[in-house]
Design a protein around this motif. Structure first.
Motif, PDB file in Angstrom:
ATOM      1  N   VAL A   1      29.858  33.658  21.207  1.00 22.12           N
ATOM      2  CA  VAL A   1      28.494  34.199  21.239  1.00 22.12           C
ATOM      3  C   VAL A   1      28.410  35.499  20.435  1.00 22.12           C
ATOM      4  N   LEU A   2      29.454  36.306  20.517  1.00 18.25           N
ATOM      5  CA  LEU A   2      29.468  37.606  19.838  1.00 18.25           C
ATOM      6  C   LEU A   2      30.081  37.531  18.441  1.00 18.25           C
ATOM      7  N   ASP A   3      30.312  36.317  17.951  1.00 17.51           N
ATOM      8  CA  ASP A   3      30.865  36.104  16.604  1.00 17.51           C
ATOM      9  C   ASP A   3      32.163  36.862  16.379  1.00 17.51           C
ATOM     10  N   GLY A   4      32.942  37.002  17.450  1.00 18.72           N
ATOM     11  CA  GLY A   4      34.226  37.671  17.319  1.00 18.72           C
ATOM     12  C   GLY A   4      34.136  39.180  17.189  1.00 18.72           C
ATOM     13  N   LYS A   5      32.939  39.751  17.320  1.00 21.37           N
ATOM     14  CA  LYS A   5      32.772  41.197  17.166  1.00 21.37           C
ATOM     15  C   LYS A   5      32.944  41.882  18.513  1.00 21.37           C
ATOM     16  N   CYS A   6      34.100  41.707  19.089  1.00 26.68           N
ATOM     17  CA  CYS A   6      34.404  42.280  20.405  1.00 26.68           C
ATOM     18  C   CYS A   6      35.901  42.208  20.632  1.00 26.68           C
ATOM     19  N   ILE A   7      36.332  42.873  21.680  1.00 26.63           N
ATOM     20  CA  ILE A   7      37.713  42.773  22.157  1.00 26.63           C
ATOM     21  C   ILE A   7      37.650  42.343  23.614  1.00 26.63           C
ATOM     22  N   ILE A   8      38.446  41.359  23.976  1.00 27.23           N
ATOM     23  CA  ILE A   8      38.421  40.827  25.335  1.00 27.23           C
ATOM     24  C   ILE A   8      39.806  40.936  25.966  1.00 27.23           C
ATOM     25  N   ASP A   9      39.872  41.594  27.121  1.00 23.53           N
ATOM     26  CA  ASP A   9      41.076  41.581  27.953  1.00 23.53           C
ATOM     27  C   ASP A   9      40.798  40.647  29.119  1.00 23.53           C
ATOM     28  N   THR A  10      41.653  39.648  29.301  1.00 24.67           N
ATOM     29  CA  THR A  10      41.443  38.679  30.367  1.00 24.67           C
ATOM     30  C   THR A  10      42.714  38.531  31.190  1.00 24.67           C
ATOM     31  N   ILE A  11      42.556  38.332  32.483  1.00 27.41           N
ATOM     32  CA  ILE A  11      43.689  38.325  33.412  1.00 27.41           C
ATOM     33  C   ILE A  11      43.765  36.982  34.122  1.00 27.41           C
ATOM     34  N   GLU A  12      44.977  36.418  34.168  1.00 27.84           N
ATOM     35  CA  GLU A  12      45.174  35.143  34.868  1.00 27.84           C
ATOM     36  C   GLU A  12      46.496  35.162  35.620  1.00 27.84           C
ATOM     37  N   ASN A  13      46.451  34.656  36.860  1.00 27.14           N
ATOM     38  CA  ASN A  13      47.625  34.661  37.720  1.00 27.14           C
ATOM     39  C   ASN A  13      48.253  33.280  37.880  1.00 27.14           C
ATOM     40  N   TYR A  14      47.490  32.207  37.574  1.00 28.53           N
ATOM     41  CA  TYR A  14      47.974  30.851  37.819  1.00 28.53           C
ATOM     42  C   TYR A  14      48.725  30.346  36.587  1.00 28.53           C
ATOM     43  N   GLU A  15      50.050  30.333  36.675  1.00 29.19           N
ATOM     44  CA  GLU A  15      50.902  30.096  35.511  1.00 29.19           C
ATOM     45  C   GLU A  15      50.622  28.790  34.753  1.00 29.19           C
ATOM     46  N   PRO A  16      50.359  27.650  35.430  1.00 27.92           N
ATOM     47  CA  PRO A  16      50.146  26.407  34.674  1.00 27.92           C
ATOM     48  C   PRO A  16      48.975  26.471  33.699  1.00 27.92           C
ATOM     49  N   ARG A  17      48.005  27.342  33.945  1.00 33.73           N
ATOM     50  CA  ARG A  17      46.831  27.398  33.065  1.00 33.73           C
ATOM     51  C   ARG A  17      47.006  28.368  31.904  1.00 33.73           C
ATOM     52  N   ILE A  18      47.977  29.242  31.982  1.00 35.59           N
ATOM     53  CA  ILE A  18      48.143  30.279  30.961  1.00 35.59           C
ATOM     54  C   ILE A  18      48.416  29.696  29.571  1.00 35.59           C
ATOM     55  N   PRO A  19      49.383  28.768  29.412  1.00 27.87           N
ATOM     56  CA  PRO A  19      49.613  28.221  28.062  1.00 27.87           C
ATOM     57  C   PRO A  19      48.421  27.442  27.529  1.00 27.87           C
ATOM     58  N   ILE A  20      47.661  26.808  28.408  1.00 26.84           N
ATOM     59  CA  ILE A  20      46.467  26.073  27.975  1.00 26.84           C
ATOM     60  C   ILE A  20      45.432  27.058  27.439  1.00 26.84           C
ATOM     61  N   ALA A  21      45.265  28.173  28.150  1.00 28.45           N
ATOM     62  CA  ALA A  21      44.316  29.191  27.692  1.00 28.45           C
ATOM     63  C   ALA A  21      44.727  29.744  26.335  1.00 28.45           C
ATOM     64  N   ARG A  22      45.997  30.049  26.171  1.00 30.19           N
ATOM     65  CA  ARG A  22      46.467  30.588  24.889  1.00 30.19           C
ATOM     66  C   ARG A  22      46.213  29.592  23.759  1.00 30.19           C
TER      67      ARG A  22
ATOM     68  N   THR B   1      43.126  39.139  24.489  1.00 30.48           N
ATOM     69  CA  THR B   1      44.463  39.420  25.011  1.00 30.48           C
ATOM     70  C   THR B   1      44.547  38.913  26.438  1.00 30.48           C
ATOM     71  N   LEU B   2      45.485  38.017  26.689  1.00 29.65           N
ATOM     72  CA  LEU B   2      45.662  37.463  28.031  1.00 29.65           C
ATOM     73  C   LEU B   2      46.775  38.221  28.737  1.00 29.65           C
ATOM     74  N   HIS B   3      46.448  38.797  29.885  1.00 27.46           N
ATOM     75  CA  HIS B   3      47.415  39.535  30.692  1.00 27.46           C
ATOM     76  C   HIS B   3      47.829  38.640  31.858  1.00 27.46           C
ATOM     77  N   GLU B   4      49.119  38.352  31.935  1.00 27.01           N
ATOM     78  CA  GLU B   4      49.627  37.435  32.955  1.00 27.01           C
ATOM     79  C   GLU B   4      49.992  38.184  34.229  1.00 27.01           C
ATOM     80  N   GLY B   5      49.468  37.720  35.369  1.00 23.36           N
ATOM     81  CA  GLY B   5      49.808  38.326  36.642  1.00 23.36           C
ATOM     82  C   GLY B   5      48.607  38.477  37.535  1.00 23.36           C
ATOM     83  N   ASP B   6      48.824  39.110  38.671  1.00 27.70           N
ATOM     84  CA  ASP B   6      47.779  39.313  39.664  1.00 27.70           C
ATOM     85  C   ASP B   6      46.902  40.493  39.244  1.00 27.70           C
ATOM     86  N   ALA B   7      45.591  40.281  39.273  1.00 29.63           N
ATOM     87  CA  ALA B   7      44.665  41.335  38.850  1.00 29.63           C
ATOM     88  C   ALA B   7      44.821  42.611  39.675  1.00 29.63           C
TER      89      ALA B   7
END
Length: 213
Positions: A74-95, A108-114
């Motif tokens: 939506v923002l045409d890539g004109k932003c920076i996003i930090d996102t956090i995920e704790n459920y390991e099986p979904r992390i490689p899919i997100a990447r 940037t995906l940060h792995e672990g508990d928020a």
């Protein structure tokens, strides 16, 4: 009285479609029974993002990366996003999905508990999207407050607990009572804090829309 099912079908028929790759990511998630933000929530997010044009976004709850991809697109890539995920099986899919849509450099995906990761952040964000474990929203809130500034928009998804939020604590199934109690505490905190303006919308499974005064 409005027929909500028919209304949803009609609105879906007139809304502009996402990009082909975003549609594929959505279809794959639904086929694998991975929860993603509903269509009406997607439309709301799009409008909020265009209105506010945030340059720095915090997402709590990545899942398979659909909403982060949506925000970046939506923002045409004109932003920076930090996102956090704790459920390991979904992390490689997100990447993988970040690479497929071409925005891996700004997400940037940060792995672990928020609850462990949020205290390590020091920057402030223009836009925060909360879509993680509902019972933890109240615990994340102090850090979210610290990481936002005047004019920041905070969107909290799934706050109606499929309607259970309206029921008495004793009517809710025992296994859902802790979540029920914590969501109510969270919504009360949002609505009563004089430094914030909050409205609760019946979009999807309920969304709290909060602006820092």
């Amino acid at each position: 009285m409005i027929d909500n099912d028919r209304l949803e079908i009609y609105l879906n028929s007139i809304e502009r479609r996402d990009s082909d790759i975003l549609n594929v990511i959505e279809e794959e998630a639904l086929a694998d029974y991975v929860p993603i933000i509903r269509k009406d929530m997607q439309y709301l997010m799009r409008t909020l993002l265009v209105m506010n044009k945030p340059s720095k976004i915090l997402e709590v709850g990545t899942g398979v990366g659909f909403s982060a991809c949506l925000m970046a697109e939506v923002l045409d890539g004109k932003c920076i996003i930090d996102t956090i995920e704790n459920y390991e099986p979904r992390i490689p899919i997100a990447r993988k999905n970040f690479e497929r849509i071409g925005y891996e450099d700004i997400i940037t995906l940060h792995e672990g508990d928020a609850k462990d990761i949020l205290p390590t952040f020091n920057d402030t964000y223009d836009f925060v999207f909360m879509d993680a474990a509902k019972g933890q929203y109240i615990n994340f809130w102090p850090d979210v407050k610290r990481l936002t500034h005047q004019g920041s928009v905070i969107v909290t998804d799934n706050v109606m607990q499929d309607g259970d939020i309206l029921e008495s604590h004793f009517i809710v199934e025992r296994r859902n009572r802790t979540i029920h109690k914590r969501i109510r505490e969270y919504l009360y905190e949002l609505c009563q804090d004089e430094d914030y303006e909050t409205t609760i919308l019946s979009v999807g499974d309920g969304v709290a829309l909060t602006v820092v005064k």
